[in-house]
Design an enzyme around this catalytic site. Structure first.
Site, short mmCIF file in Angstrom:
data_model
loop_
_atom_site.label_atom_id
_atom_site.label_comp_id
_atom_site.label_asym_id
_atom_site.label_seq_id
_atom_site.Cartn_x
_atom_site.Cartn_y
_atom_site.Cartn_z
N ARG B 86 0.83 -1.29 -0.19
CA ARG B 86 -0.09 -0.38 -0.16
C ARG B 86 0.61 0.57 0.01
O ARG B 86 0.55 2.42 -0.83
CB ARG B 86 -1.16 -0.22 1.12
CG ARG B 86 -1.95 -1.17 1.46
CD ARG B 86 -2.94 -1.34 2.59
NE ARG B 86 -3.29 -2.42 3.19
CZ ARG B 86 -4.78 -1.64 3.48
NH1 ARG B 86 -5.21 -1.05 3.82
NH2 ARG B 86 -5.11 -3.13 3.94
N GLU B 157 -11.55 -1.64 -4.93
CA GLU B 157 -12.00 -0.59 -3.51
C GLU B 157 -11.55 1.04 -3.94
O GLU B 157 -10.21 1.10 -4.50
CB GLU B 157 -12.31 -1.00 -2.65
CG GLU B 157 -13.06 -0.62 -1.73
CD GLU B 157 -12.89 -0.60 -0.30
OE1 GLU B 157 -11.14 -1.90 0.02
OE2 GLU B 157 -13.61 -0.48 0.46
#
Lengths: 143, 454, 407
Positions: B86, B157
């Site tokens: 991430r 998402e």
């Protein structure tokens, strides 16, 4: 009175940081909140720029031992912070720990008030008592 | 070659990525089984889709997790990405992956998709032939999404606001907007080949006393930022808030306004879906209570008419759940959905009216910002506190909006900062609360309000 | 590009002119004033344009210099430094006020002294030590952007002081606009020793900005013309200095500013005027031996003054700038070098180096210093598009239309 506060450590503790911020404001302090992931030097620098009376550091991940040793050396480089009230609160060790050893240890590191796993309101009451006793010359009526 | 395509080549030229065969990936997406596309399932609207969360570092463990889910009758498989990926730290992710594989221990809190690569991951996705949803929390998700789509993951998402404000202290938000524009364009581009790629905004945000108007405004704005690039299937979402009525009202208003705002920008042909997250706040440590909380959330999701529900597990308070516990919730949720029949339609006209007024007022203020692109209007609005997310760690967030719960546990705004909710609405919000207490008590209330499910 | 505009860039080594999509470049004659030199070489071009349509930017004389006197590194000094750098100013030095009595006294003339510190609810920050120090130094301008209560007292002690609002607000956040406007306007003010620049107002009616400021403002727009991939850095390797502009997600700082890109300048890295100091820095670098070997030359190249030597120096400059931003040299800023996707090169270097040569040096850097296979793409702004794009836009218009790329 002015308080600089923040968290040494990571993001998930933003809730605690914000609650401390709100509680301090509710008690009439002027709050400068540096947020999470704040470094020691930023804390002291903020105290200088704002003229803060109190520095309240939160450490919630039990790793305060790691950086607390640097406090005295770092603080000594500043010329105007001798009257600064230094307070630390949160989880100062991993696990429960023994308050009888923890409190004196952090006081030796330079903190006037040490709150290990103490509830927020109690901790802020302790701060208020400390200020009253100290009869701080810069004390002003709460806003 | 277009500028976007040139940018894609450079992004995919990253040293941690195996050679990316553009033509082959396009061909794969074009001929991919419809079952892999969540948008296809949304369009059928046969039932509420059930989706858990989960991700393990190694291929083996992730595969095993997926097997459990499929046996429990899951509708959508999750792929949760690890925190190093991430933050675009593919080097550390690679090291930790190797350690995890060698020592059979989890050194990552999710699946390092970039390091595994799309060829490997695609094998797993096509084996199970179920739609997979990518869960992460990545400000710069360009490379990740390329790998995801190439793997056959067609539900993406995240967004520039919802994946930055709740998690990051100082990632430059303006950069995040740019990076997510890339994602939207890539998704839109692939959507021309087969069923559309679905995008999903992350409604829960900080999951801590976020008032519905803020949640809805951010959902609508991320939706518009996506639709304007040509995305044809978008999911708006929100998390269980603690008051059943407030959830129902939020659901109605979100659905209604999403449709209206999509039409306003001539994107009425896009399919808008509603996703509901089971309670995202602190969970009870007692696992039996936790199960009750989960069941309650499922009932509310049904009344709200959600198209997809994202489940938690009874082990939530303890940390990362076992695959058994995870699959158990899926099975329980499917059962409960099956027997929830004859649900009444419930409306609270006044609450809905008030909420719509709030949302429209904030949206109008955002649109009135002098910037000439929508993303910069949103950026400026966050910067000047028009949008203010409670408990965001980000330095750009204003932190002047304060919320508490009223006696029925609805989240109410008691200080609005720069958020331009109309006076009439603000007075209404405050009138629902007991503000005669001293401010210290109010702070105590906030502390309790945060932990109401414990 | 608007064909009715004449753009002029006055560098430390040469001028550039761009008119009707036609680029001219001339080495400067330092025996003449800039105005006379320009007229001698380009009178015909210049005469075709009315002053309203002439835009000039300058990085002449290595730009303006500043001295910042502030209270703390994390706030007052940091904020003033950020604003000054992005305005095109080159920093000489920063002083912490508490150490001012021990601070060394610069002998050069300073273009602007910036005094900053304390939020508005703090007072009694500055006093005699400040005035004493200022009396010992030579400066052309002095500006105060510190706490408001001290302003009048400070003003009464410092002649010709400009007082502006505090650049630190009550939440300890940065407020850039007023100081930035002041600093970018400095060319228009009575700057001793910069008489040359002021003469240029005879040919232009538009404000003269510093070149780095123009470049910095243009960066968010350049992806319309170049296939540049964020996050990127831009290297402007000039005759006197090297500027690096970097995307803000390459650093971790807690500044919320309007700028998407920040700037740093290296005064010792220039290939003409600062050639000696560049060579000096290069010789000191522990990797210089391997680097020269990689480039197929020996240390003798430093003593040469050929085209080849210039080319080598330019490649060295690229390496040295990246090196300075790496963890090897904990400096003002450390970039997340492994996240860089593109390196844009602008300035004279683009007429000398080829893209492969630039990329070769860059990948050598990554391999040697970062032991990484990372290879950012190099983009050479050979047509000075960045400068023309920047000079042509209206600088007071913050909501410049972005060209959203096609899918």
């Amino acid at each position: 009175m002015k308080v600089v506060t923040g968290v040494v450590g990571n993001d998930i503790h933003v809730v605690a940081n914000r609650l401390i911020d709100l509680s301090l404001k509710a008690r009439g302090y002027e709050v400068f909140n540096l947020g999470v992931n704040t470094y020691l030097e930023e804390f002291f620098d903020a105290c200088v720029e704002t003229g803060a009376d109190i520095l309240l550091i939160s450490s919630l991940n039990g790793e305060a031992e790691g950086w607390s040793r640097e406090i005295k050396t770092l603080k000594s480089r500043y010329k105007g912070l001798d009257d600064l009230i230094m307070m630390i609160g949160g989880n100062l060790t991993v696990g429960t720990g023994d308050p009888h050893t923890i409190v004196p240890k952090y006081q030796r590191y330079g903190f006037d008030l040490v709150c290990h796993q103490i509830d927020l309101n109690t901790g802020l009451d302790m701060l208020q008592d400390f200020i009253a006793k100290r009869g701080h010359s810069k004390y002003k009526e709460s806003a | 070659m277009s500028l976007l395509q040139e940018e894609r080549k450079i992004i995919l030229g990253n040293e941690y990525v195996e050679t990316f065969d553009f033509a082959e990936v396009e061909n794969f997406v074009k001929n991919a089984n419809k079952e892999l596309f969540i948008s296809y399932h949304y369009a059928k609207r046969a039932k509420m889709l059930v989706q858990p969360r989960g991700g393990f570092p190694t291929y083996k463990k992730q595969f095993a997790l997926n097997e459990f889910f499929v046996n429990a009758n899951v509708d959508v498989l999750p792929l949760t990405i690890d925190s190093n990926t991430r933050l675009n730290d593919y080097g550390t992710a690679a090291k930790m992956l190797r350690l995890s594989e060698e020592n059979d221990v989890d050194m990552l809190n999710g699946y390092p998709l970039v390091n595994h690569g799309y060829r490997t991951t695609r094998k797993m996705v096509t084996h199970f032939n179920k739609p997979v949803s990518l869960r992460h929390g990545t400000p710069d998700a360009r490379l990740l999404i390329e790998q995801a789509i190439a793997s056959g993951i067609f539900d993406i998402e995240g967004g520039p606001v919802t994946y930055v404000l709740p998690y990051s202290k100082n990632f430059p938000l303006d950069k995040a907007f740019l990076y997510w524009k890339y994602v939207e364009r890539v998704c839109a581009s692939y959507s021309k080949l087969n069923e559309p790629i679905n995008r999903e905004s992350f409604g829960p945000l900080t999951a801590t006393l976020v008032p519905p108007s803020i949640t809805i405004v951010i959902q609508l704005l991320e939706m518009l930022l996506s639709l304007e690039e040509g995305v044809k299937s978008f999911s708006v979402s929100f998390a269980q808030q603690g008051s059943v009525m407030q959830d129902i009202v939020t659901g109605h208003v979100l659905k209604k306004l999403a449709k209206q705002y999509a039409e306003k920008i001539n994107c009425a042909d896009a399919r808008i879906n509603l996703v509901y997250h089971q309670w995202m706040g602190a969970f009870p440590t007692n696992q039996k209570y936790a199960e009750q909380l989960i069941s309650l959330a499922t009932v509310v999701a049904s009344i709200v008419g959600a198209d997809k529900i994202i489940t938690k597990t009874k082990q939530e308070a303890a940390g990362i759940p076992t695959k058994e516990a995870n699959a158990e919730t899926v099975a329980n949720t499917q059962y409960l959905l099956r027997i929830l029949n004859g649900l009444p339609s419930i409306h609270d006209e006044q609450e809905e009216e008030m909420l719509i007024l709030q949302v429209n007022a904030i949206m109008e203020a955002v649109f009135n910002d002098p910037a000439d692109t929508l993303w910069r209007k949103v950026f400026n609005s966050i910067k000047n506190g028009t949008i203010d997310v409670p408990f965001s760690p980000h330095i750009i967030n204003h932190n002047e909006l304060i919320t508490v719960r009223d006696s029925r546990k609805n989240i109410r705004i008691i200080k609005r900062g720069n958020v331009p909710i109309p006076n009439k609405c603000f007075e209404y919000e405050k009138s629902q609360c007991d503000l005669n207490k001293d401010t210290t008590s109010i702070v105590d209330d906030i502390i309790h309000d945060i932990g109401i499910m414990q | 590009m608007n064909p009715n505009k004449l753009l002029i860039d006055v560098g430390s080594t040469y001028f550039k002119l761009c008119a009707n999509n036609n680029l001219e470049q001339h080495f400067r004659n330092f025996n003449k004033s800039i105005f006379n030199d320009l007229n001698d070489k380009c009178r015909q071009t210049i005469q075709q344009f009315a002053p309203e349509n002439v835009y000039i930017c300058s990085s002449a004389n290595g730009g303006l210099s500043a001295l910042i006197i502030g209270l703390t590194k994390s706030f007052s000094v940091k904020y003033a430094t950020n604003i000054a750098l992005n305005s095109g100013i080159n920093i000489i030095d920063t002083i912490l006020y508490q150490d001012i009595e021990k601070a060394s006294v610069p002998s050069d003339l300073i273009d602007v002294v910036i005094i900053v510190g304390g939020i508005d609810s703090k007072n009694n920050v500055f006093g005699d030590p400040l005035y004493k120090y200022l009396s010992q130094i030579n400066y052309s301008n002095v500006v105060y952007v510190g706490n408001v209560p001290d302003a009048s007292q400070v003003k009464s002690h410092i002649p010709n002081l400009t007082v502006l609002p505090n650049i630190i607000d009550d939440r300890l956040h940065i407020i850039e606009e007023v100081l930035r406007t002041y600093l970018t306007n400095l060319y228009q003010q009575d700057i001793e020793g910069k008489e040359d620049i002021k003469e240029l107002y005879q040919i232009t009616k538009n404000q003269i900005f510093s070149t780095p400021y123009i470049v910095n403002r243009t960066l968010p727009l350049i992806d319309a013309n170049f296939s540049v991939v964020n996050p990127f850095v831009l290297l402007d390797i000039g005759g006197a200095t090297t500027d690096i502009h970097y995307s803000k997600d390459l650093v971790v700082d807690n500044l919320v500013t309007e700028n998407e890109f920040d700037r740093l300048v290296f005064k010792k890295l220039g290939v003409y005027k600062s050639r000696e100091s560049l060579v000096f820095v290069a010789r000191k670098n522990e990797f210089v031996g391997e680097l020269l070997m990689h480039l197929n030359v020996t240390e003798n190249i430093f003593d040469e003054h050929s085209e080849k030597a210039t080319r080598i120096l330019m490649q060295l400059a690229i390496f040295l700038v990246l090196y300075k931003m790496s963890h090897y040299r904990p400096s003002y800023i450390n970039l997340k070098l492994l996240a860089i996707n593109s390196v844009v090169l602008t300035g004279g270097i683009t007429k000398v180096l080829k893209q492969e040569e630039a990329e070769d040096i860059i990948s050598f850097f990554y391999k040697k210093i970062l032991t990484s296979a990372h290879r950012p793409v190099a983009i050479l702004d050979t047509e000075y598009a960045i400068w023309t794009l920047g000079s042509g836009i209206r600088l007071e218009d913050h909501s410049q239309t972005r060209h959203e790329g096609e899918a």
